[in-house]
Motif scaffolding. Structure first.
Motif: not given
Length: 337
Positions: A244, A246-249, A251-253, A273
């Motif tokens: 997973m 750490e960058h939110p974009d 993480a979403a993908q 993580t």
């Protein structure tokens, strides 16, 4: 494919028990399930006569081949995730043989032989030994021990077994560390096992197998900890795990990728993580560069335009340390008067 409801179990069980959850039972020839080893095979590539990468399916059945097409359609570049894990294990094994004097490499969840025998891990190890040997070195070779639990995969792996060349195939379950190491050490028998429990020149390769453990995060962590506890001091562990970011974009993908695996692939596959991977290898000493995307772990060179999903699998090489002799003695305290 919609998997049955997952039931949880603790880390140490007999794998043939009737109460085993669906994901624990070997796929074998069950047409209703995706065999993970055969799915990895469906994503392999080779070079054609023009030097271009092309699919090199050797064993994959229609079931796994179709699943690979579905996965890649929903998450382009999925094959890169699978291939980067295998490539990391190859690089880690070569390093361990050349620089750490490893005598036994245990490949847990070994999967299928390569399309070309030249590219199997034991072949790479032999080439590495030959290229690093000098006049003062002996001709001792590292044993390569492929451990697998699926009977269909085992049948193919056994074609590689060559005891005279130090290549062995063992029927054992990497998700049951106690039983697996009892088999490898074979300490309860008059016949010695394939691995010595007192020889720290051992390396355990846990490639991908823990990503597809269908239990809770705590249970998966305990499996890795049980492996580490059974290893002798000085042994190494090379592990990959779906990551997973750490960058939110990203993480979403990554969550989309996890969903695709669970609903259009093998039915399992979970992200961890960075902190959760650290917990899995707790008590060991990671070698630089630590926990990183698999394709960035000391590559021969940067890949050409790596897909985003290359960041969805982590790799780490770590070592089980011995007692620290440099630690000071406990402080002297006067007795009570």
């Amino acid at each position: 494919m919609t998997p049955p409801e997952t039931t949880q179990r603790t880390a140490t069980h007999q794998t043939n028990a009737d109460d085993a959850p669906w994901w624990w039972k070997p796929c074998g020839t069950d047409p209703a399930r995706i065999n993970l080893a055969y799915l990895y095979d469906a994503f392999r590539e080779a070079k054609n006569t023009d030097g271009r990468s092309v699919p090199s399916v050797k064993f994959a059945h229609n079931n796994e081949h179709d699943a690979a097409l579905r996965l890649d359609a929903r998450m382009p570049g999925t094959g890169f995730v699978f291939r980067s894990e295998r490539a990391f294990l190859d690089r880690a094994a070569a390093y361990l043989v050349a620089r750490q004097g490893i005598s036994s490499i245990v490949v847990a969840g070994a999967g299928l032989p390569h399309i070309s025998g030249h590219d199997d891990l034991h072949s790479l190890v032999r080439r590495c030994e030959a290229s690093n040997r000098n006049r003062t070195q002996t001709t001792t070779r590292a044993s390569v021990i492929y451990v697998e639990r699926d009977p269909l995969t085992l049948a193919q792996l056994r074609t590689l077994a060559d005891a005279d060349n130090g290549v062995h195939v063992v029927d054992a379950d990497p998700w049951d560390p106690t039983a697996m190491w009892d088999t490898l050490y074979n300490s309860s028998s008059e016949n010695p096992g394939l691995v010595s429990p007192d020889d720290g020149r051992v390396a355990l390769l846990l490639g991908a197998v823990m990503s597809f453990h269908g239990g809770s995060r705590a249970e998966a962590t305990q499996v890795v900890q049980d492996h580490i506890n059974r290893l002798p001091v000085g042994a190494f562990v090379a592990m990959t795990h779906l990551l997973m970011p750490e960058h939110p974009d990203l993480a979403a993908q990554a969550l989309e990728f996890e969903d695709v695996l669970q609903h259009h692939g093998p039915g399992t596959g979970s992200l961890a993580t960075h902190a959760q991977i650290e917990a899995m290898i707790h008590g060991t000493a990671p070698l630089p560069p630590g926990i990183v995307p698999a394709f960035t772990w000391y590559p021969d060179g940067p890949p050409t335009d790596p897909p985003v999903c290359g960041n969805f699998t982590a790799a780490v090489l770590t070592q089980k340390p011995g007692p620290d002799d440099n630690l000071p003695e406990p402080p002297w305290r006067p007795t009570n008067t």
